[in-house]
Enzyme design. Structure first.
Site, PDB file in Angstrom:
ATOM      1  N   CYS A 128      -2.202  37.359 -11.330  1.00  0.00           N
ATOM      2  CA  CYS A 128      -0.841  37.698 -11.736  1.00  0.00           C
ATOM      3  C   CYS A 128       0.151  36.827 -10.977  1.00  0.00           C
ATOM      4  O   CYS A 128      -0.079  36.446  -9.835  1.00  0.00           O
ATOM      5  CB  CYS A 128      -0.501  39.166 -11.521  1.00  0.00           C
ATOM      6  SG  CYS A 128      -1.446  40.330 -12.510  1.00  0.00           S
TER       7      CYS A 128
ATOM      8  N   ARG B  11      -2.926  30.767 -10.776  1.00  0.00           N
ATOM      9  CA  ARG B  11      -3.377  32.045 -10.237  1.00  0.00           C
ATOM     10  C   ARG B  11      -4.314  32.780 -11.190  1.00  0.00           C
ATOM     11  O   ARG B  11      -4.985  33.719 -10.793  1.00  0.00           O
ATOM     12  CB  ARG B  11      -2.167  32.925  -9.907  1.00  0.00           C
ATOM     13  CG  ARG B  11      -1.279  32.358  -8.826  1.00  0.00           C
ATOM     14  CD  ARG B  11      -0.031  33.192  -8.627  1.00  0.00           C
ATOM     15  NE  ARG B  11      -0.328  34.490  -8.081  1.00  0.00           N
ATOM     16  CZ  ARG B  11      -0.403  34.776  -6.782  1.00  0.00           C
ATOM     17  NH1 ARG B  11      -0.228  33.825  -5.888  1.00  0.00           N
ATOM     18  NH2 ARG B  11      -0.660  36.003  -6.369  1.00  0.00           N
TER      19      ARG B  11
ATOM     20  N   TRP C  68      -2.873  39.220 -15.354  1.00  0.00           N
ATOM     21  CA  TRP C  68      -4.336  39.197 -15.373  1.00  0.00           C
ATOM     22  C   TRP C  68      -4.761  40.647 -15.593  1.00  0.00           C
ATOM     23  O   TRP C  68      -4.546  41.507 -14.741  1.00  0.00           O
ATOM     24  CB  TRP C  68      -4.865  38.660 -14.047  1.00  0.00           C
ATOM     25  CG  TRP C  68      -6.324  38.282 -14.041  1.00  0.00           C
ATOM     26  CD1 TRP C  68      -6.863  37.088 -14.396  1.00  0.00           C
ATOM     27  CD2 TRP C  68      -7.424  39.107 -13.632  1.00  0.00           C
ATOM     28  NE1 TRP C  68      -8.226  37.108 -14.230  1.00  0.00           N
ATOM     29  CE2 TRP C  68      -8.602  38.337 -13.768  1.00  0.00           C
ATOM     30  CE3 TRP C  68      -7.532  40.418 -13.171  1.00  0.00           C
ATOM     31  CZ2 TRP C  68      -9.861  38.830 -13.453  1.00  0.00           C
ATOM     32  CZ3 TRP C  68      -8.786  40.919 -12.868  1.00  0.00           C
ATOM     33  CH2 TRP C  68      -9.937  40.128 -13.011  1.00  0.00           C
TER      34      TRP C  68
ATOM     35  N   ASN D 204       2.474  43.019  -9.896  1.00  0.00           N
ATOM     36  CA  ASN D 204       1.177  42.479  -9.513  1.00  0.00           C
ATOM     37  C   ASN D 204       0.510  43.509  -8.621  1.00  0.00           C
ATOM     38  O   ASN D 204       1.070  43.906  -7.606  1.00  0.00           O
ATOM     39  CB  ASN D 204       1.352  41.157  -8.751  1.00  0.00           C
ATOM     40  CG  ASN D 204       0.029  40.566  -8.301  1.00  0.00           C
ATOM     41  OD1 ASN D 204      -1.033  41.003  -8.718  1.00  0.00           O
ATOM     42  ND2 ASN D 204       0.095  39.559  -7.442  1.00  0.00           N
ATOM     43  N   GLY D 205      -0.689  43.964  -9.012  1.00  0.00           N
ATOM     44  CA  GLY D 205      -1.390  44.958  -8.209  1.00  0.00           C
ATOM     45  C   GLY D 205      -1.992  46.045  -9.077  1.00  0.00           C
ATOM     46  O   GLY D 205      -2.088  45.919 -10.302  1.00  0.00           O
TER      47      GLY D 205
ATOM     48  N   GLU E  75     -22.927  26.816  -2.783  1.00  0.00           N
ATOM     49  CA  GLU E  75     -21.605  26.342  -3.204  1.00  0.00           C
ATOM     50  C   GLU E  75     -21.701  25.467  -4.447  1.00  0.00           C
ATOM     51  O   GLU E  75     -20.870  25.572  -5.355  1.00  0.00           O
ATOM     52  CB  GLU E  75     -20.931  25.580  -2.057  1.00  0.00           C
ATOM     53  CG  GLU E  75     -19.610  24.921  -2.399  1.00  0.00           C
ATOM     54  CD  GLU E  75     -18.521  25.887  -2.827  1.00  0.00           C
ATOM     55  OE1 GLU E  75     -17.460  25.404  -3.289  1.00  0.00           O
ATOM     56  OE2 GLU E  75     -18.713  27.121  -2.718  1.00  0.00           O
TER      57      GLU E  75
ATOM     58  N   LYS F 122     -19.826  26.349  -7.970  1.00  0.00           N
ATOM     59  CA  LYS F 122     -18.884  25.468  -8.654  1.00  0.00           C
ATOM     60  C   LYS F 122     -19.293  25.260 -10.110  1.00  0.00           C
ATOM     61  O   LYS F 122     -18.455  25.257 -11.007  1.00  0.00           O
ATOM     62  CB  LYS F 122     -18.826  24.110  -7.941  1.00  0.00           C
ATOM     63  CG  LYS F 122     -18.008  24.102  -6.696  1.00  0.00           C
ATOM     64  CD  LYS F 122     -16.537  24.308  -6.989  1.00  0.00           C
ATOM     65  CE  LYS F 122     -15.829  24.909  -5.793  1.00  0.00           C
ATOM     66  NZ  LYS F 122     -16.094  26.324  -5.574  1.00  0.00           N
TER      67      LYS F 122
ATOM     68  N   GLU G 119     -18.527  28.412 -12.087  1.00  0.00           N
ATOM     69  CA  GLU G 119     -17.101  28.689 -12.216  1.00  0.00           C
ATOM     70  C   GLU G 119     -16.442  27.887 -13.328  1.00  0.00           C
ATOM     71  O   GLU G 119     -15.633  28.428 -14.090  1.00  0.00           O
ATOM     72  CB  GLU G 119     -16.380  28.377 -10.893  1.00  0.00           C
ATOM     73  CG  GLU G 119     -16.558  29.406  -9.814  1.00  0.00           C
ATOM     74  CD  GLU G 119     -15.817  29.021  -8.550  1.00  0.00           C
ATOM     75  OE1 GLU G 119     -15.192  29.906  -7.936  1.00  0.00           O
ATOM     76  OE2 GLU G 119     -15.856  27.830  -8.164  1.00  0.00           O
TER      77      GLU G 119
ATOM     78  N   HIS H 135     -41.068  31.742  -4.505  1.00  0.00           N
ATOM     79  CA  HIS H 135     -41.037  33.202  -4.538  1.00  0.00           C
ATOM     80  C   HIS H 135     -40.230  33.707  -5.739  1.00  0.00           C
ATOM     81  O   HIS H 135     -39.565  34.745  -5.645  1.00  0.00           O
ATOM     82  CB  HIS H 135     -40.468  33.744  -3.231  1.00  0.00           C
ATOM     83  CG  HIS H 135     -41.319  33.453  -2.041  1.00  0.00           C
ATOM     84  ND1 HIS H 135     -42.349  34.270  -1.635  1.00  0.00           N
ATOM     85  CD2 HIS H 135     -41.314  32.397  -1.188  1.00  0.00           C
ATOM     86  CE1 HIS H 135     -42.939  33.748  -0.575  1.00  0.00           C
ATOM     87  NE2 HIS H 135     -42.325  32.607  -0.276  1.00  0.00           N
TER      88      HIS H 135
ATOM     89  N   LYS I  82      -7.079  32.494  -8.974  1.00  0.00           N
ATOM     90  CA  LYS I  82      -7.103  31.746  -7.729  1.00  0.00           C
ATOM     91  C   LYS I  82      -7.106  32.675  -6.529  1.00  0.00           C
ATOM     92  O   LYS I  82      -7.835  32.472  -5.570  1.00  0.00           O
ATOM     93  CB  LYS I  82      -5.899  30.803  -7.663  1.00  0.00           C
ATOM     94  CG  LYS I  82      -5.856  29.923  -6.406  1.00  0.00           C
ATOM     95  CD  LYS I  82      -7.016  28.957  -6.371  1.00  0.00           C
ATOM     96  CE  LYS I  82      -6.943  28.028  -5.177  1.00  0.00           C
ATOM     97  NZ  LYS I  82      -8.161  27.200  -5.061  1.00  0.00           N
TER      98      LYS I  82
END
Length: 614
Positions: free
Chosen positions: A2, A27, A75, A101-102, A487, A491, A494, A510, A609
């Site tokens: 948001c 964001r 969002w 926002n929240g 990481e 990436k 994402e 395994h 973000k």
């Protein structure tokens, strides 16, 4: 997640607000809207990108001469992403409007109570419940807007950054915050409220960061008033932020992410500037200096973070245990406080967050702080909530990171974490002086070595083209490179939406080995001197099952070159520093695959973000 931007001044508000929304797109959001006051309260909102909101407003051809307004990117939390649930929301009497926002956790209880008293709601959101509550308090008690907001918020449980307008007072904005960021910008004859500084830096660098539980009232006559929820006036120092417009522009790159990948020789150097000198043989961090004796005597280090910051913390676990010999644990911030963790006064807690506003990480450090532990914040954004909440800490100085998928913030975090481990280990007398100086010299050389890797971009782009159509990918690493494998997989997931997993190379047998076939790319981080033969064996096992091997190797490697399908060479460095180099090809690989697949690299679907709500 948001984004909020609001304006009160002498200029036309709409162009400022729309530009501000575009600055906040990074964001993450699914709808946007704007509210303007010019005799009447006009609200425009639309599902989709800000451009769709612009087109919607243009199609209505409204008179947009208002000099007061507010805008929002949403969002979705409560209610699906659509025009109706988009912000702003109006009160039942049509007099008030709010952006938020929240999450209001007790919204359902409040909603039922309001409905029993005759309120009706148009949306599925918790935000509309809040503006109805403010309306009721205002009407029942005949209060000014700021006072009505303050009293209403005393009934609210949850997190919020809000801005409220009243069409009967077109010269006033009221904002408030709790566990979600809200910045107050001050310029000549105009005021701003925003989720962060990016929408307002074009107009002013003078800001106040509001604290939790504060309500701010802005008036066109130039007055502003900040009070807490107990109605006590709050005094704040006006800060000057060091942020330039070119830092939040693409600068000729097709995407922010690519720009930020290419900035890393500079940002890594910036993160260590003034903190290390190899020729003189020292490394120091101001945030640690005051507490270094207490930190050195810690029974345990606990690092807590989310997402990419959590991966950086995983690498730091190796660093602290290897170089400073202090038992270290890494915790998902989202789980930390809910599992009733054992925290002692002699624990050292390190909280990592690029934005400094991550809700789960904030909650984790507040919990640890209540137990008497020393809390250290490692953040990028100056003045952020985590920076203010912790006892001490360091900024990573990566500059604004606009791409949702973190790149330069990750390597800057790693650089500062490495300095922390070196400083601590050297202070404890655990690192031989010649090895300490060698590590410092190698660390100082990392920016140039990153620049050298970036020159291989065309080669990495070619490899990306060869595996772009894969449905799954496996990343393998050992030791310091195991978290780098995590990481790399993160990436790829994402931004390209390819399913990928990172594993310790030895764990391949395994379970994951069952997935390997001729269609499965396996990215192997093979720079470790300490386990080279074992990694070589892992590669042979993949090739025996017809997997496609992409190996990240040290320059001059000949053995792996003979068996891998593709290799990417990186400069040699000391093993504790290899993650700073080995991650660069993985960032570029993910970027190029995502572009080739037509994905929205800077704003991947469903991601934000900064995750400022739980």
């Amino acid at each position: 997640m948001c984004g909020i931007v609001a304006y009160l001044g002498e200029k036309e508000a709409y162009p400022i607000l729309i530009e501000g929304l575009k600055r906040l797109e990074y964001r993450g959001y699914d709808s946007s809207g704007v509210a303007l006051l010019d005799g009447d309260l006009a609200i425009y909102k639309k599902k989709g990108k800000v451009k769709e909101l612009e087109n919607h407003v243009a199609s209505l051809d409204p008179n947009l001469k208002s000099t007061i307004g507010m805008a929002h990117t949403r969002w979705a939390t409560h209610g699906k992403p659509d025009d109706l649930n988009a912000h702003p929301h109006k009160s039942g009497n049509g007099r008030l409007a709010i952006i938020h926002n929240g999450i209001i956790e007790n919204y359902n209880t409040l909603k039922k109570a309001l409905e029993s008293r005759g309120h009706t709601f148009e949306s599925e959101t918790d935000t509309e419940v809040l503006i109805h509550l403010i309306e009721e308090v205002q009407e029942q008690k005949k209060l000014p807007l700021a006072e009505a907001v303050r009293l209403a918020l005393n009934q609210v449980v949850g997190a919020y950054a809000i801005v409220v307008m009243d069409k009967n007072h077109p010269d006033q904005l009221v904002g408030a915050k709790l566990s979600s960021p809200l910045v107050f910008g001050i310029a000549d004859d105009e005021y701003f409220l925003a989720s962060d500084a990016t929408p307002i830096i074009k107009y002013t660098n003078k800001v106040i960061y509001l604290e939790d539980g504060e309500v701010i009232s802005l008036n066109k006559n130039g007055d502003y008033d900040i009070r807490n929820l107990a109605n006590k006036r709050q005094d704040h120092e006006v800060l000057e932020i060091d942020l330039q417009m070119d830092e939040i522009e693409k600068g000729g790159y097709p995407h922010y992410m690519l720009k930020e990948i290419y900035q890393q020789p500079v940002t890594v150097a910036e993160s260590m500037r003034g903190r290390v000198n190899a020729s003189e043989g020292w490394a120091v961090l101001g945030g640690m200096s005051e507490h270094i004796n207490r930190i050195a005597k810690s029974d345990r280090i606990i690092l807590t973070a989310c997402g990419t910051s959590w991966v950086a913390a995983m690498i730091a676990e190796y660093l602290f245990e290897d170089l400073a010999r202090i038992p270290t644990e890494v915790e998902y911030a989202s789980e930390f406080r809910y599992r009733n963790p054992i925290i002692r006064e002699n624990d050292f807690i390190v909280a990592l967050s690029q934005s400094g506003e991550t809700a789960d990480t904030l909650a984790a450090i507040k919990h640890a702080k209540s137990k008497g532990a020393l809390i250290y914040g490692l953040v990028n954004v100056v003045g952020s909530s985590i920076a203010r909440e912790t006892h001490c800490g360091s900024y990573i100085h990566a500059g604004p990171e606009i791409g949702v998928a973190s790149t330069k913030a990750f390597t800057s975090q790693l650089t500062v974490l490495t300095l922390m481990a070196l400083y601590l280990g050297h202070h404890k007398g655990l690192i031989p002086e010649n090895y300490f100086r060698k590590l410092l010299a190698e660390l100082e050389s990392i920016p140039n070595k990153i620049a050298k890797i970036l020159k291989k971009d065309d080669q990495i782009k070619y490899i990306a083209g060869e595996i772009r159509n894969a449905s799954n990918a496996l990343y393998l690493g050992r030791g310091y490179n195991f978290p780098v494998a995590l990481e790399g997989a993160l990436k790829l997931k994402e931004i390209s939406y390819i399913h990928a997993e990172g594993y310790p190379a030895a764990e391949m047998k395994h379970g994951p080995i069952a997935l390997i076939d001729m269609y499965m790319p396996v990215i192997v981080l093979a720079t470790n001197k300490s386990a080279y033969e074992k990694i070589f064996s892992n590669i042979q096992e993949v090739k025996a099952r017809k997997g496609i091997v992409i190996a990240i190797v040290t320059e001059g490697d000949t053995m792996i070159k003979e068996v891998a399908d593709f290799i990417i060479e990186i400069p040699e460095t000391e093993e504790p520093l290899t993650p700073l180099l080995s991650v660069i090809p993985l960032q570029l690989l993910a970027y190029h695959i995502a572009v080739m697949r037509g994905c929205h690299v800077d704003q991947p679907r469903n991601l934000a973000k900064s995750v400022t709500v739980e």
